[in-house]
Design an enzyme around this catalytic site. Structure first.
Site, mmCIF file in Angstrom:
data_model
loop_
_atom_site.group_PDB
_atom_site.id
_atom_site.type_symbol
_atom_site.label_atom_id
_atom_site.label_comp_id
_atom_site.label_asym_id
_atom_site.label_seq_id
_atom_site.Cartn_x
_atom_site.Cartn_y
_atom_site.Cartn_z
ATOM 1 N N GLU A 159 5.546 -3.311 0.925
ATOM 2 C CA GLU A 159 5.670 -3.075 -0.520
ATOM 3 C C GLU A 159 4.900 -1.797 -0.805
ATOM 4 O O GLU A 159 3.678 -1.765 -0.686
ATOM 5 C CB GLU A 159 5.037 -4.241 -1.308
ATOM 6 N N GLU A 172 4.290 10.066 -5.954
ATOM 7 C CA GLU A 172 3.698 8.978 -6.738
ATOM 8 C C GLU A 172 2.367 9.454 -7.323
ATOM 9 O O GLU A 172 1.433 9.781 -6.584
ATOM 10 C CB GLU A 172 3.453 7.774 -5.831
ATOM 11 N N GLY A 187 0.832 -1.193 0.000
ATOM 12 C CA GLY A 187 0.000 0.000 0.000
ATOM 13 C C GLY A 187 0.867 1.244 0.000
ATOM 14 O O GLY A 187 1.999 1.227 -0.486
ATOM 15 N N SER A 188 0.344 2.308 0.575
ATOM 16 C CA SER A 188 1.023 3.603 0.490
ATOM 17 C C SER A 188 2.081 3.750 1.591
ATOM 18 O O SER A 188 1.966 3.145 2.661
ATOM 19 C CB SER A 188 -0.016 4.721 0.618
ATOM 20 N N CYS A 236 1.986 0.130 -9.021
ATOM 21 C CA CYS A 236 3.069 0.668 -8.190
ATOM 22 C C CYS A 236 4.328 0.923 -9.008
ATOM 23 O O CYS A 236 5.160 1.734 -8.609
ATOM 24 C CB CYS A 236 3.341 -0.263 -7.026
HETATM 25 P P1 NAD Z 1 -3.459 2.346 1.181
HETATM 26 O O1 NAD Z 1 -2.142 2.452 1.865
HETATM 27 O O2 NAD Z 1 -4.417 3.452 1.324
HETATM 28 O O3 NAD Z 1 -4.234 1.040 1.674
HETATM 29 C C1 NAD Z 1 -3.647 -0.236 1.606
HETATM 30 C C2 NAD Z 1 -4.296 -1.136 2.640
HETATM 31 O O4 NAD Z 1 -3.952 -0.670 3.944
HETATM 32 C C3 NAD Z 1 -5.814 -1.162 2.584
HETATM 33 O O5 NAD Z 1 -6.276 -2.473 2.856
HETATM 34 C C4 NAD Z 1 -6.208 -0.218 3.702
HETATM 35 O O6 NAD Z 1 -7.497 -0.464 4.221
HETATM 36 C C5 NAD Z 1 -5.133 -0.526 4.728
HETATM 37 N N1 NAD Z 1 -4.920 0.517 5.717
HETATM 38 C C6 NAD Z 1 -5.127 1.862 5.581
HETATM 39 N N2 NAD Z 1 -4.810 2.488 6.737
HETATM 40 C C7 NAD Z 1 -4.382 1.541 7.600
HETATM 41 C C8 NAD Z 1 -3.892 1.570 8.950
HETATM 42 N N3 NAD Z 1 -3.780 2.710 9.620
HETATM 43 N N4 NAD Z 1 -3.523 0.392 9.521
HETATM 44 C C9 NAD Z 1 -3.606 -0.772 8.831
HETATM 45 N N5 NAD Z 1 -4.074 -0.861 7.575
HETATM 46 C C10 NAD Z 1 -4.448 0.285 6.957
HETATM 47 O O7 NAD Z 1 -3.128 2.040 -0.355
HETATM 48 P P2 NAD Z 1 -4.128 1.957 -1.592
HETATM 49 O O8 NAD Z 1 -4.610 3.327 -1.895
HETATM 50 O O9 NAD Z 1 -5.116 0.860 -1.400
HETATM 51 O O10 NAD Z 1 -3.106 1.463 -2.722
HETATM 52 C C11 NAD Z 1 -2.274 2.339 -3.408
HETATM 53 C C12 NAD Z 1 -0.861 2.290 -2.859
HETATM 54 O O11 NAD Z 1 -0.366 0.958 -2.876
HETATM 55 C C13 NAD Z 1 0.093 3.076 -3.733
HETATM 56 O O12 NAD Z 1 0.977 3.816 -2.934
HETATM 57 C C14 NAD Z 1 0.852 1.991 -4.486
HETATM 58 O O13 NAD Z 1 2.114 2.325 -4.940
HETATM 59 C C15 NAD Z 1 0.932 0.929 -3.467
HETATM 60 N N6 NAD Z 1 1.208 -0.358 -4.100
HETATM 61 C C16 NAD Z 1 2.450 -0.918 -3.957
HETATM 62 C C17 NAD Z 1 2.745 -2.120 -4.576
HETATM 63 C C18 NAD Z 1 4.082 -2.803 -4.426
HETATM 64 O O14 NAD Z 1 4.160 -4.008 -4.614
HETATM 65 N N7 NAD Z 1 5.143 -2.094 -4.109
HETATM 66 C C19 NAD Z 1 1.772 -2.750 -5.337
HETATM 67 C C20 NAD Z 1 0.528 -2.133 -5.475
HETATM 68 C C21 NAD Z 1 0.250 -0.937 -4.832
#
Ligand code: NAD
Length: 480
Positions: A255, A383, A235-236, A289
């Site tokens: 990641e 990003e 995620g982010s 990503c």
């Molecule tokens: P996000 O970080 O908003 O959410 C990811 C997950 O984390 C979701 O399930 C969300 O509900 C959960 N989450 C949010 N806040 C949390 C907290 N405080 N505690 C625990 N869990 C929490 O990301 P997104 O908007 O769903 O996805 C986009 C991001 O993911 C982009 O930054 C992208 O680059 C990244 N990404 C990385 C890869 C990689 O392999 N490097 C692959 C795909 C996406």
């Protein structure tokens, strides 16, 4: 071709072998136009607790399976996913809004991810340690074994709701762990469907549990639960940072994002690279990503490249994701599209030239290309996670490498030249998790090691590498 009808579905959570609902209903709608597609349930604290208890039992059952049995379980999951591929592709389109052709691509890759996990289960092994090579090692010999950690929490993002989940679930099960999975609240459907498939494949009760809900509530509760041995997060960076801070001495892999770059040298194969750059910039509306965000193109080929790239971006058909001929659909929601639009406007207000696209309609942003952008603009250095690409000209390769390395991210980068010496030297200098020579940074196959440096994360995925992160290395040493 017409757009197939959408019938609303209901998806409970899977805990142990039970389908669980709560009074807290969450509607899921098609990001493209808001059509309702499903209802899911937000977990409450008791539901998360129940999932962890179920996973503790599941962990014992998984650890009791032989490597062969775990591998066979994963192989059956792969076969079932192949059987139900079109159902899964449709669900991925409905929840994530990507085009049906992109969703089919994700499901095909997901099969590869499970296959590689089944393979990793069979090949998980230790080594014999040459104890007598040490001055005090006489009469000793030792082996290493890899043991499961227990309960692993998988927290996944919206953009590849199935394949990125399987990059965690596959290796976790291969290594003999159980999983509590919290998918993105935007895209929980394919994970909940996967749970049904895992049961059909014969997964022990509690081996794979899916709880749905927001990150702030459900995600945080999972992360803070000390019974969970490891968090594997995609995620982010903002959320990754919080998870790292909350997990103390427990194991974590992160990641996260990037603003990936490719460097195009004067002698690169433009005929091959042009369509690759268009695809890498705008696939999934830029929500990958390793989307191509910054193109460093040598000044001697810049004019030719720019004209052809802009023509490629303009030729993309933007439309409904279920329509077979659509190349690019919407972003995940209107707020994401508004953010991308505002970044483009800001760059333009500081002198950037918008070469094409950038207009917004609801959650849709037309494929955008910019040039002459000040280097500190968000469109370059944050990003974008949207359909925008920035073109930069350079004259000296060292300067292009320096610009790529100045990024706060470091996931993958591309360097394109047939000159082996230059390519290899650049690959050594680029500070990223993976260098792709003669292609775009968005290139990935699912068995390769994958992960980033700096804000892009820590730890590596790719099933063979992920099982190492998801096991404990134990030494067993004999005397006599
Ligand atoms: P996000 O970080 O908003 O959410 C990811 C997950 O984390 C979701 O399930 C969300 O509900 C959960 N989450 C949010 N806040 C949390 C907290 N405080 N505690 C625990 N869990 C929490 O990301 P997104 O908007 O769903 O996805 C986009 C991001 O993911 C982009 O930054 C992208 O680059 C990244 N990404 C990385 C890869 C990689 O392999 N490097 C692959 C795909 C996406």
């Amino acid at each position: 071709m017409g757009i197939p009808a959408i019938k609303k579905q209901n998806f409970p959570m899977l805990i142990g072998n039970d389908w669980v609902q709560t009074p807290r209903i969450r509607p899921i709608s098609l990001p493209y136009d808001g059509t309702p597609v499903a209802e899911v349930y937000d977990a409450d604290a008791a539901t998360v607790d129940r999932a962890v208890v179920a996973a503790q039992k599941g962990a014992k059952a998984m650890a009791a399976l032989t490597q062969y049995e775990r591998s066979e379980l994963l192989q059956r999951m792969k076969d079932l996913l192949e059987r139900d591929a079109e159902d899964f592709a449709r669900l991925v389109t409905l929840e994530a809004g990507k085009t049906i052709r992109e969703a089919r691509g994700e499901v095909a890759r997901s099969q590869q991810t499970i296959a590689a996990s089944a393979d990793a289960a069979r090949h998980l092994q230790g080594e014999v340690v040459p104890m007598e090579a040490a001055p005090t090692g006489r009469g000793r010999w030792a082996i290493t074994v890899r043991e499961p950690l227990g309960v692993i929490a998988a927290i996944t993002p919206f953009n590849f709701p199935l394949n990125l989940a399987l990059h965690k679930i596959g290796p976790a099960l291969a290594a003999g762990n159980s999983v509590v999975h919290k998918p993105s609240e935007n895209t929980p459907l394919s994970a909940l469907r996967l749970a049904r498939l895992a049961i059909e494949a014969g997964a022990p009760a509690g081996a794979y549990n899916v709880v749905t809900g927001t990150g702030e509530e459900t995600g945080r509760q999972i992360v803070n639960d000390p019974r969970i041995a490891m968090i594997t997060f995609t995620g982010s960076p903002e959320v990754g940072r919080e998870i790292r801070a909350a997990t103390g001495l427990r194991r974590v892999t992160l990641e996260m994002g990037s603003n990936s770059s490719v460097i195009l040298e004067p002698d690169c194969d433009l005929d091959f690279l042009l369509p690759r750059c268009v695809l890498a910039g705008y696939a999934l509306a830029g929500q990958v990503c390793i989307s191509l965000q910054n193109i460093y193109v040598h000044e001697s080929i810049a004019e030719d490249f720019t004209g052809r790239f802009v023509a490629g971006a303009r030729a993309l058909k933007v439309g409904h994701p279920l329509e077979e001929t659509t190349d690019m659909a919407s972003l995940i929601n209107e707020a994401a599209a508004e953010r991308v639009e505002s970044w483009i406007k800001h760059a333009v207000s500081r002198g950037a030239r918008l070469l094409t696209g950038g207009t917004r309609r609801g959650a849709i942003v037309e494929p955008a290309a910019l040039t002459d952008v000040p280097a500190d603009e968000d469109v370059c250095c944050k990003e974008a996670f949207g359909p925008l690409v920035v073109l930069h000209r350079y004259s000296r390769l060292e300067d292009a490498i320096e610009a790529v390395n100045a990024s706060q991210y470091g996931l993958q980068a591309g360097i394109c030249t047939p000159d082996i010496g230059r390519a290899f030297e650049s690959a050594r200098k680029l500070h990223v998790g993976g260098v792709i020579v003669n292609d775009v940074p968005a290139f990935r196959v699912d068995l390769m090691p994958y992960g980033g440096t700096k804000l892009s994360g820590m730890g590596r995925e790719g099933p063979r590498y992920a099982v190492e992160e998801m096991t404990e290395l134990k030494l067993i040493c004999w005397r006599g």
